[in-house]
Design a protein around this motif. Sequence first.
Motif, PDB file in Angstrom:
ATOM      1  N   ILE A 169      59.845  76.382  80.592  1.00 24.94           N
ATOM      2  CA  ILE A 169      59.353  75.175  79.926  1.00 24.94           C
ATOM      3  C   ILE A 169      57.954  74.835  80.421  1.00 24.94           C
ATOM      4  N   LYS A 170      57.701  75.021  81.701  1.00 26.23           N
ATOM      5  CA  LYS A 170      56.382  74.716  82.261  1.00 26.23           C
ATOM      6  C   LYS A 170      55.305  75.674  81.758  1.00 26.23           C
ATOM      7  N   LYS A 171      55.705  76.867  81.299  1.00 31.84           N
ATOM      8  CA  LYS A 171      54.736  77.823  80.764  1.00 31.84           C
ATOM      9  C   LYS A 171      54.234  77.421  79.379  1.00 31.84           C
ATOM     10  N   ILE A 172      54.987  76.570  78.701  1.00 32.03           N
ATOM     11  CA  ILE A 172      54.577  76.098  77.382  1.00 32.03           C
ATOM     12  C   ILE A 172      53.452  75.093  77.590  1.00 32.03           C
ATOM     13  N   PRO A 173      52.316  75.277  76.896  1.00 39.31           N
ATOM     14  CA  PRO A 173      51.206  74.330  77.072  1.00 39.31           C
ATOM     15  C   PRO A 173      51.665  72.890  76.832  1.00 39.31           C
ATOM     16  N   THR A 194      61.828  69.517  71.443  1.00 37.58           N
ATOM     17  CA  THR A 194      62.610  68.706  70.506  1.00 37.58           C
ATOM     18  C   THR A 194      63.042  69.513  69.287  1.00 37.58           C
ATOM     19  N   LYS A 195      62.176  70.381  68.815  1.00 35.92           N
ATOM     20  CA  LYS A 195      62.531  71.204  67.656  1.00 35.92           C
ATOM     21  C   LYS A 195      63.630  72.212  68.006  1.00 35.92           C
ATOM     22  N   THR A 196      63.640  72.688  69.237  1.00 32.51           N
ATOM     23  CA  THR A 196      64.704  73.606  69.666  1.00 32.51           C
ATOM     24  C   THR A 196      66.040  72.876  69.703  1.00 32.51           C
ATOM     25  N   VAL A 197      66.060  71.680  70.254  1.00 40.92           N
ATOM     26  CA  VAL A 197      67.292  70.892  70.294  1.00 40.92           C
ATOM     27  C   VAL A 197      67.752  70.581  68.873  1.00 40.92           C
ATOM     28  N   GLU A 198      66.820  70.229  68.013  1.00 37.59           N
ATOM     29  CA  GLU A 198      67.154  69.940  66.611  1.00 37.59           C
ATOM     30  C   GLU A 198      67.757  71.173  65.933  1.00 37.59           C
ATOM     31  N   LYS A 199      67.184  72.342  66.209  1.00 34.72           N
ATOM     32  CA  LYS A 199      67.692  73.582  65.624  1.00 34.72           C
ATOM     33  C   LYS A 199      69.123  73.857  66.070  1.00 34.72           C
ATOM     34  N   VAL A 200      69.392  73.670  67.347  1.00 37.08           N
ATOM     35  CA  VAL A 200      70.752  73.875  67.866  1.00 37.08           C
ATOM     36  C   VAL A 200      71.711  72.889  67.197  1.00 37.08           C
ATOM     37  N   ALA A 201      71.286  71.650  67.032  1.00 35.44           N
ATOM     38  CA  ALA A 201      72.142  70.637  66.403  1.00 35.44           C
ATOM     39  C   ALA A 201      72.470  71.013  64.957  1.00 35.44           C
ATOM     40  N   LYS A 202      71.516  71.597  64.244  1.00 35.57           N
ATOM     41  CA  LYS A 202      71.736  71.965  62.843  1.00 35.57           C
ATOM     42  C   LYS A 202      72.529  73.256  62.703  1.00 35.57           C
ATOM     43  N   ILE A 243      66.409  81.406  71.822  1.00 32.10           N
ATOM     44  CA  ILE A 243      65.398  80.700  71.023  1.00 32.10           C
ATOM     45  C   ILE A 243      64.082  80.620  71.795  1.00 32.10           C
ATOM     46  N   PHE A 244      64.148  80.204  73.053  1.00 29.22           N
ATOM     47  CA  PHE A 244      62.928  80.085  73.849  1.00 29.22           C
ATOM     48  C   PHE A 244      62.253  81.448  74.030  1.00 29.22           C
ATOM     49  N   GLU A 245      63.038  82.469  74.301  1.00 27.23           N
ATOM     50  CA  GLU A 245      62.474  83.809  74.496  1.00 27.23           C
ATOM     51  C   GLU A 245      61.786  84.294  73.219  1.00 27.23           C
ATOM     52  N   GLU A 246      62.434  84.081  72.085  1.00 24.17           N
ATOM     53  CA  GLU A 246      61.852  84.484  70.806  1.00 24.17           C
ATOM     54  C   GLU A 246      60.526  83.772  70.546  1.00 24.17           C
ATOM     55  N   LYS A 247      60.509  82.473  70.744  1.00 29.29           N
ATOM     56  CA  LYS A 247      59.298  81.683  70.483  1.00 29.29           C
ATOM     57  C   LYS A 247      58.187  82.030  71.484  1.00 29.29           C
ATOM     58  N   MET A 248      58.556  82.240  72.751  1.00 30.19           N
ATOM     59  CA  MET A 248      57.546  82.565  73.751  1.00 30.19           C
ATOM     60  C   MET A 248      56.936  83.938  73.470  1.00 30.19           C
ATOM     61  N   ILE A 270      53.467  83.920  75.156  1.00 29.37           N
ATOM     62  CA  ILE A 270      53.517  83.120  76.392  1.00 29.37           C
ATOM     63  C   ILE A 270      54.360  83.928  77.370  1.00 29.37           C
ATOM     64  N   LYS A 271      53.757  84.301  78.487  1.00 31.98           N
ATOM     65  CA  LYS A 271      54.472  85.133  79.456  1.00 31.98           C
ATOM     66  C   LYS A 271      54.735  84.373  80.727  1.00 31.98           C
TER      67      LYS A 271
END
Length: 103
Positions: free
Chosen positions: A41-45, A54-62, A92-97, A102-103
């Motif tokens: 999470i800290k690697k994300i700007p 928030t979009k990841t949490v929303e995706k999981v909820a849907k 999800i995070f790995e795919e988006k990173m 983002i490494k």
Amino acid sequence: MELKDFTKQEQKQIHDGLSTAEITDKQAAKKLLDLVPQEWIKKIPFFVRGHATTKTVEKVAKVHPELYAVAKREGPLPDQEKAALKKIMMDIFEEKMNKHKIK
């Protein structure tokens, strides 16, 4: 990662302010985000972090409403659901990173 590392379209979205999901259950969102290593999470700007989380949490909820319902309950996550949610969140995070290099 700096602003210049993004495409012109992404820079415009960042400047205009990226959309964030309206999270109704902050406790469930925290439980889900706690499953992702904080280093990731800290690697994300910082200027896109709110959007990404928030979009990841929303995706999981849907996509996984039954698992999200378990996260909304009081107390810690049961082991089986926790393992399933951790895999989903990490994937999800790995795919988006990887998508955003983002490494």
